[in-house]
Design a protein around this motif. Structure first.
Motif, PDB file in Angstrom:
ATOM      1  N   SER A 186      63.981 -67.764  44.589  1.00 41.73           N
ATOM      2  CA  SER A 186      63.492 -67.837  45.972  1.00 41.73           C
ATOM      3  C   SER A 186      63.548 -66.463  46.646  1.00 41.73           C
ATOM      4  O   SER A 186      62.912 -66.243  47.665  1.00 41.73           O
ATOM      5  CB  SER A 186      64.282 -68.877  46.764  1.00 41.73           C
ATOM      6  OG  SER A 186      65.627 -68.477  46.807  1.00 41.73           O
ATOM      7  N   ASP A 187      64.318 -65.521  46.072  1.00 39.48           N
ATOM      8  CA  ASP A 187      64.357 -64.155  46.625  1.00 39.48           C
ATOM      9  C   ASP A 187      63.193 -63.296  46.116  1.00 39.48           C
ATOM     10  O   ASP A 187      63.031 -62.162  46.555  1.00 39.48           O
ATOM     11  CB  ASP A 187      65.661 -63.450  46.200  1.00 39.48           C
ATOM     12  CG  ASP A 187      66.870 -64.039  46.903  1.00 39.48           C
ATOM     13  OD1 ASP A 187      66.683 -64.653  47.968  1.00 39.48           O
ATOM     14  OD2 ASP A 187      67.989 -63.888  46.377  1.00 39.48           O
ATOM     15  N   ASP A 188      62.442 -63.812  45.171  1.00 39.83           N
ATOM     16  CA  ASP A 188      61.374 -63.010  44.545  1.00 39.83           C
ATOM     17  C   ASP A 188      60.035 -63.241  45.247  1.00 39.83           C
ATOM     18  O   ASP A 188      59.861 -64.230  45.966  1.00 39.83           O
ATOM     19  CB  ASP A 188      61.214 -63.408  43.066  1.00 39.83           C
ATOM     20  CG  ASP A 188      62.470 -63.136  42.248  1.00 39.83           C
ATOM     21  OD1 ASP A 188      63.331 -62.368  42.718  1.00 39.83           O
ATOM     22  OD2 ASP A 188      62.581 -63.705  41.145  1.00 39.83           O
ATOM     23  N   PHE A 189      59.108 -62.344  44.983  1.00 42.17           N
ATOM     24  CA  PHE A 189      57.741 -62.576  45.466  1.00 42.17           C
ATOM     25  C   PHE A 189      57.135 -63.733  44.672  1.00 42.17           C
ATOM     26  O   PHE A 189      57.452 -63.923  43.493  1.00 42.17           O
ATOM     27  CB  PHE A 189      56.892 -61.310  45.309  1.00 42.17           C
ATOM     28  CG  PHE A 189      57.214 -60.278  46.354  1.00 42.17           C
ATOM     29  CD1 PHE A 189      56.593 -60.319  47.593  1.00 42.17           C
ATOM     30  CD2 PHE A 189      58.155 -59.282  46.111  1.00 42.17           C
ATOM     31  CE1 PHE A 189      56.891 -59.378  48.569  1.00 42.17           C
ATOM     32  CE2 PHE A 189      58.460 -58.341  47.080  1.00 42.17           C
ATOM     33  CZ  PHE A 189      57.830 -58.391  48.314  1.00 42.17           C
ATOM     34  N   ASP A 190      56.249 -64.467  45.332  1.00 41.47           N
ATOM     35  CA  ASP A 190      55.721 -65.708  44.764  1.00 41.47           C
ATOM     36  C   ASP A 190      54.524 -65.417  43.852  1.00 41.47           C
ATOM     37  O   ASP A 190      53.366 -65.546  44.246  1.00 41.47           O
ATOM     38  CB  ASP A 190      55.319 -66.624  45.934  1.00 41.47           C
ATOM     39  CG  ASP A 190      55.040 -68.034  45.485  1.00 41.47           C
ATOM     40  OD1 ASP A 190      55.002 -68.267  44.256  1.00 41.47           O
ATOM     41  OD2 ASP A 190      54.847 -68.900  46.354  1.00 41.47           O
TER      42      ASP A 190
ATOM     43  N   GLY B 203      54.983 -61.375  52.619  1.00 41.00           N
ATOM     44  CA  GLY B 203      55.151 -62.000  51.299  1.00 41.00           C
ATOM     45  C   GLY B 203      54.190 -61.520  50.233  1.00 41.00           C
ATOM     46  O   GLY B 203      54.212 -62.028  49.115  1.00 41.00           O
ATOM     47  N   TRP B 204      53.328 -60.547  50.552  1.00 42.67           N
ATOM     48  CA  TRP B 204      52.368 -60.039  49.563  1.00 42.67           C
ATOM     49  C   TRP B 204      52.822 -58.645  49.143  1.00 42.67           C
ATOM     50  O   TRP B 204      52.563 -57.668  49.845  1.00 42.67           O
ATOM     51  CB  TRP B 204      50.957 -59.963  50.157  1.00 42.67           C
ATOM     52  CG  TRP B 204      50.420 -61.279  50.623  1.00 42.67           C
ATOM     53  CD1 TRP B 204      50.734 -61.921  51.782  1.00 42.67           C
ATOM     54  CD2 TRP B 204      49.475 -62.121  49.937  1.00 42.67           C
ATOM     55  NE1 TRP B 204      50.052 -63.105  51.873  1.00 42.67           N
ATOM     56  CE2 TRP B 204      49.260 -63.259  50.752  1.00 42.67           C
ATOM     57  CE3 TRP B 204      48.787 -62.023  48.728  1.00 42.67           C
ATOM     58  CZ2 TRP B 204      48.399 -64.289  50.386  1.00 42.67           C
ATOM     59  CZ3 TRP B 204      47.920 -63.044  48.367  1.00 42.67           C
ATOM     60  CH2 TRP B 204      47.738 -64.166  49.183  1.00 42.67           C
TER      61      TRP B 204
ATOM     62  N   SER C 168      70.016 -74.785  37.499  1.00 42.67           N
ATOM     63  CA  SER C 168      69.434 -74.862  38.841  1.00 42.67           C
ATOM     64  C   SER C 168      69.664 -73.544  39.585  1.00 42.67           C
ATOM     65  O   SER C 168      68.834 -73.135  40.392  1.00 42.67           O
ATOM     66  CB  SER C 168      69.918 -76.098  39.598  1.00 42.67           C
ATOM     67  OG  SER C 168      71.049 -75.813  40.337  1.00 42.67           O
ATOM     68  N   ASP C 169      70.740 -72.823  39.276  1.00 44.32           N
ATOM     69  CA  ASP C 169      70.927 -71.481  39.859  1.00 44.32           C
ATOM     70  C   ASP C 169      69.795 -70.557  39.417  1.00 44.32           C
ATOM     71  O   ASP C 169      69.256 -69.797  40.222  1.00 44.32           O
ATOM     72  CB  ASP C 169      72.247 -70.859  39.383  1.00 44.32           C
ATOM     73  CG  ASP C 169      73.402 -71.206  40.309  1.00 44.32           C
ATOM     74  OD1 ASP C 169      73.171 -71.997  41.250  1.00 44.32           O
ATOM     75  OD2 ASP C 169      74.511 -70.694  40.090  1.00 44.32           O
TER      76      ASP C 169
END
Ligand SMILES: Cc1ncc(COP(=O)(O)O)c(C=O)c1O
Length: 429
Positions: free
Chosen positions: A35-39, A377-378, A28-29
């Motif tokens: 979540s710190d990365d770009f989506d 976020g882009w 799960s880590d």
């Protein structure tokens, strides 16, 4: 040199653990870190990932893990299975790249290794042909050639002479000719080049290479597994592969639009005897015969199994479908950006899924637009010549075209309203 060595400087304070942790927690880590990365799954990256959809991602994972335990170093000795899969991949590549039946192919870890080996093989072939065991040579290429070529040449102490691109951002035979001398070993062109997404003038360069008996490498690392399908869909893709008679070698990345897991590229030689200048054989040590056809020793077999599985599973129909979505997204993005007041795309002649846009309004700083997009976020690619926002498009961008065009339009308004200045010196590749 900028301050790029991020991981080397990061201090997480992690000490080697006395005992292990519960597996569920560890897993799960791994997910939580993202979540710190770009989506990237929602179209927010301009490069790095070659995502199509969740269903295919699951298949990419399972075909990779099917050979997680094996080792490509033992291809053909311990693992006949890996040799069998490689051979299928090479046959498929010979057919889509119009190579002669006896052309050889190698499976490498990526575009950089393919280019490294092309330079090394060409250098050693030239040394052998000219009977100059320590001969020093040069490569003539365009300024739009990928840095992986320059890195390879730097490591091997080979000079790269770079020529400007022409008015269509293409490398021409005339420009290359001006830099050729009697120490030139290779002409280099891209299909397409990464910065501008256009094809160099490969047929002209082929004629030049043939007339001077020079090695001609075509870098299809980006386009190799998209151009053949785009051509079938009617996009105006120039001739670029081994059908062009003067092309000696060709690189094409499976881990981009071949949809293989990362660590997968191909390098083809028209003349199979070139392999003797690439492969490494050694037996002058206690452990006997050691042989590697490429740079790696131990090698991810999962890259091979995932590449094999994708070719089998997608087939021509699947690649055409992926390319259709990718090129449609590219064309829609270009048309949409050109509608935004203050922006203009650079011409890429419908030849690829790479494009970039510049500001046409002195009141809009294009790097400020990139900064604003990034803050929202882009992550955006930043071009230097000219200053532009750059993007490689994937099929997964298609559902996000309208959303992206809206955020770009808002970012332009904000940059204009605030007069904000952006920064070029952000690493975006
Ligand atoms: C034209 C071209 N050549 C070479 C490379 C290097 O490939 P890799 O990152 O797999 O080493 C790339 C990567 O995008 C590319 O676009």
């Amino acid at each position: 040199m900028g301050d790029w060595a991020v991981s080397e400087k990061l201090q997480t304070g992690f000490a080697f653990p006395e005992t292990g942790r519960e597996w569920d927690e560890v897993l799960s880590d791994l997910e939580a870190f993202k979540s710190d990365d770009f989506d990237w799954r929602r179209g927010r990256l301009p490069t790095y990932t070659y995502f199509w959809n969740e269903e295919l991602l699951a298949k990419q994972k399972s075909s990779y893990t099917a050979y997680l335990g094996e080792n490509g170093l033992g291809e053909g000795s311990a693992f006949k299975s890996i040799a069998r899969m490689s051979s299928d991949i090479y046959s498929a590549a010979r057919s889509i790249f119009h190579a002669p039946d006896d052309a050889t192919a190698s499976f490498t870890s990526g575009g950089s290794e393919s280019l490294f080996l092309a330079v090394k093989t060409c250098r050693d072939w030239t040394r052998s042909k000219r009977k100059e065991p320590k001969g020093q040579y040069n490569i003539v290429a365009g300024e739009s050639a990928h840095p992986a070529l320059l890195k390879a040449a730097k490591i091997m102490d080979v000079e790269v002479r770079r020529v400007p691109v022409d008015a269509e951002y293409r490398v021409s035979a005339e420009a290359l000719r001006a830099e050729i001398d009697d120490r030139t070993m290779m002409l280099f062109a891209s299909a397409p080049c990464y910065p501008y997404g256009v094809f160099d003038r490969i047929e002209d360069i082929s004629a030049l290479a043939l007339s001077l008996d020079l090695w001609f490498h075509v870098d299809g690392c980006w386009g190799g597994f998209i151009s053949p399908f785009a051509k079938l869909l009617g996009y105006p893709i120039p001739e670029w592969d081994l059908a062009v008679p003067g092309v000696t070698s060709l690189s094409a990345d499976l881990h981009k639009f071949g949809y293989a897991a990362k660590g997968a590229s191909l390098l083809l030689y028209r003349d199979p005897s070139m392999m003797e200048h690439q492969a490494y054989y050694f037996d002058d040590w206690p452990r006997g015969i050691y042989y590697t056809p490429t740079l790696s020793g131990s090698k991810a077999a999962g890259s091979v199994s995932s590449a094999w599985a994708m070719l089998q599973h997608l087939g021509l129909k699947g690649y055409i479908e992926a390319t259709d979505a990718t090129m449609a997204a590219t064309m829609q993005l270009i048309a949409g950006i050109d509608q935004i007041d203050g922006l203009e795309t650079l011409p890429q002649y419908r030849e690829s899924n790479l494009f970039s846009f510049v500001s046409t309004d002195d009141a809009v700083d294009i790097m400020a637009v990139a900064d604003i997009l990034q803050e929202n976020g882009w992550m955006r690619g930043r071009m230097k010549t000219p200053l532009a926002v750059h993007q490689g498009v994937t099929a997964s961008h298609l559902p996000y075209v309208a959303e992206y065009l809206e955020v770009v339009s808002d970012a332009v308004d904000e940059a204009r309203r605030t007069g904000r200045k952006g920064k070029f010196g952000v690493r975006s590749y």
